[in-house]
Write a protein that holds these residues in place. Structure first.
Motif, PDB file in Angstrom:
ATOM      1  N   VAL B  12       0.564  -1.214   0.380  1.00  0.00           N
ATOM      2  CA  VAL B  12       0.434   0.252   0.261  1.00  0.00           C
ATOM      3  C   VAL B  12       0.998   1.438  -0.055  1.00  0.00           C
ATOM      4  CG1 VAL B  12      -1.926   1.172   1.087  1.00  0.00           C
ATOM      5  CG2 VAL B  12      -2.098  -0.856   1.252  1.00  0.00           C
ATOM      6  N   THR B  15      -0.393   8.364  -2.395  1.00  0.00           N
ATOM      7  CA  THR B  15       0.162   8.931  -3.314  1.00  0.00           C
ATOM      8  C   THR B  15       1.123   9.777  -3.051  1.00  0.00           C
ATOM      9  OG1 THR B  15      -2.359   9.435  -4.861  1.00  0.00           O
ATOM     10  CG2 THR B  15      -0.329  11.044  -4.734  1.00  0.00           C
ATOM     11  N   ASP B  38      -6.132  -5.438 -15.018  1.00  0.00           N
ATOM     12  CA  ASP B  38      -6.650  -4.560 -14.693  1.00  0.00           C
ATOM     13  C   ASP B  38      -8.412  -4.981 -14.659  1.00  0.00           C
ATOM     14  OD1 ASP B  38      -4.216  -2.154 -14.929  1.00  0.00           O
ATOM     15  OD2 ASP B  38      -5.219  -1.866 -13.462  1.00  0.00           O
ATOM     16  N   PRO B  83      -3.058   6.663  -8.059  1.00  0.00           N
ATOM     17  CA  PRO B  83      -4.020   5.780  -7.201  1.00  0.00           C
ATOM     18  C   PRO B  83      -4.340   4.848  -8.849  1.00  0.00           C
ATOM     19  CG  PRO B  83      -4.755   7.983  -6.702  1.00  0.00           C
ATOM     20  CD  PRO B  83      -3.631   7.976  -7.382  1.00  0.00           C
ATOM     21  N   THR B  86      -2.789   1.355  -9.071  1.00  0.00           N
ATOM     22  CA  THR B  86      -3.704   0.356  -8.513  1.00  0.00           C
ATOM     23  C   THR B  86      -4.339  -0.334  -9.191  1.00  0.00           C
ATOM     24  OG1 THR B  86      -4.276   2.164  -6.462  1.00  0.00           O
ATOM     25  CG2 THR B  86      -5.660   0.043  -6.861  1.00  0.00           C
ATOM     26  N   SER B  87      -3.602  -1.735  -8.728  1.00  0.00           N
ATOM     27  CA  SER B  87      -3.336  -2.705  -9.869  1.00  0.00           C
ATOM     28  C   SER B  87      -2.730  -4.145  -9.535  1.00  0.00           C
ATOM     29  CB  SER B  87      -2.686  -2.386 -11.112  1.00  0.00           C
ATOM     30  OG  SER B  87      -3.149  -3.500 -11.915  1.00  0.00           O
ATOM     31  N   ARG B 111      -0.278  -6.923  -5.808  1.00  0.00           N
ATOM     32  CA  ARG B 111      -0.496  -6.411  -5.513  1.00  0.00           C
ATOM     33  C   ARG B 111      -0.661  -5.001  -4.790  1.00  0.00           C
ATOM     34  NH1 ARG B 111      -6.377  -7.327  -6.222  1.00  0.00           N
ATOM     35  NH2 ARG B 111      -6.589  -9.745  -5.986  1.00  0.00           N
ATOM     36  N   LEU B 112      -1.038  -3.771  -6.160  1.00  0.00           N
ATOM     37  CA  LEU B 112      -0.568  -2.717  -5.090  1.00  0.00           C
ATOM     38  C   LEU B 112      -2.008  -1.931  -5.327  1.00  0.00           C
ATOM     39  CD1 LEU B 112       1.075  -0.693  -4.637  1.00  0.00           C
ATOM     40  CD2 LEU B 112       2.238   0.041  -7.388  1.00  0.00           C
ATOM     41  N   THR B 113      -1.815  -0.781  -3.786  1.00  0.00           N
ATOM     42  CA  THR B 113      -2.776   0.337  -3.480  1.00  0.00           C
ATOM     43  C   THR B 113      -1.771   1.166  -3.486  1.00  0.00           C
ATOM     44  OG1 THR B 113      -4.530  -1.819  -2.633  1.00  0.00           O
ATOM     45  CG2 THR B 113      -4.985   0.311  -2.270  1.00  0.00           C
ATOM     46  N   VAL B 114      -2.705   2.017  -4.069  1.00  0.00           N
ATOM     47  CA  VAL B 114      -2.599   3.849  -4.130  1.00  0.00           C
ATOM     48  C   VAL B 114      -3.243   4.654  -3.800  1.00  0.00           C
ATOM     49  CG1 VAL B 114      -0.769   5.178  -4.971  1.00  0.00           C
ATOM     50  CG2 VAL B 114      -0.507   2.921  -6.077  1.00  0.00           C
ATOM     51  N   THR B 115      -3.290   5.367  -2.489  1.00  0.00           N
ATOM     52  CA  THR B 115      -4.565   6.125  -1.428  1.00  0.00           C
ATOM     53  C   THR B 115      -3.852   7.373  -2.164  1.00  0.00           C
ATOM     54  OG1 THR B 115      -3.785   5.431   0.215  1.00  0.00           O
ATOM     55  CG2 THR B 115      -4.780   4.129   0.166  1.00  0.00           C
TER      56      THR B 115
END
Lengths: 113, 115
Positions: B12, B15, B38, B83, B86-87, B111-115
């Motif tokens: 995670v 930004t 995606d 964001p 995220t993918s 698994r990458l999440t960008v908040t």
């Protein structure tokens, strides 16, 4: 633009039903063709591949695919699906002289016991 | 053989942060590549390499950098995460660099999440 099309986005079948998933590509040259499978939570694994020769290729787990050059198609088939075939299936293409693989958007298959 | 390995499995980011996704293979493959997956879009090629010291852009290279200093490693760098990045990211490798005569072997994904 070059593309790979998988028109079936989500397929639901009962066990023992026959399966055919479509794959069409838009490249004009000689191509190499692949089908990959992605089981839930896992990475992609090769099901089968076509480079040359017999256009009907057999892969693992009873899957086969037929390359029809005139139709730019490489459809995946299985005569009788099992619950364990529930997965996402991807068609991929690479030009024989190229370096880039192009994947379709995938078909999600759900097999109901 | 371990095949294709990727680290981390999950990440995670906020930004604007940067990070490197690691990919390594122990099969002496010439060709290595990075994809993002995606929903509804399948796998899209980000960058690829046909050998040590040689890299090239794929379909969606913006926001990503790569280098290939050794045959075994092919890291993917996000310089300033957004964001839209995220993918799920997959690394893959294969023997042949021409025409894909050999199939690609895929890593387990990040698994990458960008908040």
């Amino acid at each position: 633009a070059q593309s790979v099309s998988q028109h079936n986005h989500h397929v639901i079948l009962s066990e023992a039903a026959s399966l055919e998933l479509g794959c069409n590509y838009s490249y004009g040259g000689t191509v190499n063709l692949f089908w990959y499978v992605q089981y839930p939570g896992q990475h992609l694994q090769l099901l089968l591949k076509y480079f040359s020769g017999d256009p009907l290729v057999k892969g693992i787990k009873g899957f086969e695919a037929e390359f029809i050059k005139s139709k730019f198609s490489f459809n995946l088939r299985k005569p009788s699906v099992q619950w364990s075939d529930t997965a996402e299936y991807f068609c991929a293409v690479i030009l024989n002289t190229g370096n880039q693989f192009y994947f379709g958007t995938g078909t999600s298959l759900t097999v109901i016991p | 053989n371990a095949g294709v390995t990727q680290t981390p499995k999950f990440q995670v980011l906020k930004t604007g942060q940067s990070m490197t996704l690691q990919c390594a293979q122990d099969m002496n493959h010439e060709y290595m590549s990075w994809y993002r997956q995606d929903p509804g879009m399948g796998l899209r090629l980000i960058h690829y390499s046909v050998g040590a010291g040689i890299t090239d852009q794929g379909e969606v290279p913006n926001g990503y950098n790569v280098s290939r200093s050794t045959t075994e490693d092919f890291p993917l760098r996000l310089l300033s995460a957004a964001p839209s990045q995220t993918s799920v990211y997959f690394c893959a490798s294969s023997y042949s660099r021409l025409g894909g005569s050999y199939e690609q072997y895929f890593g387990p994904g990040t698994r990458l999440t960008v908040t």
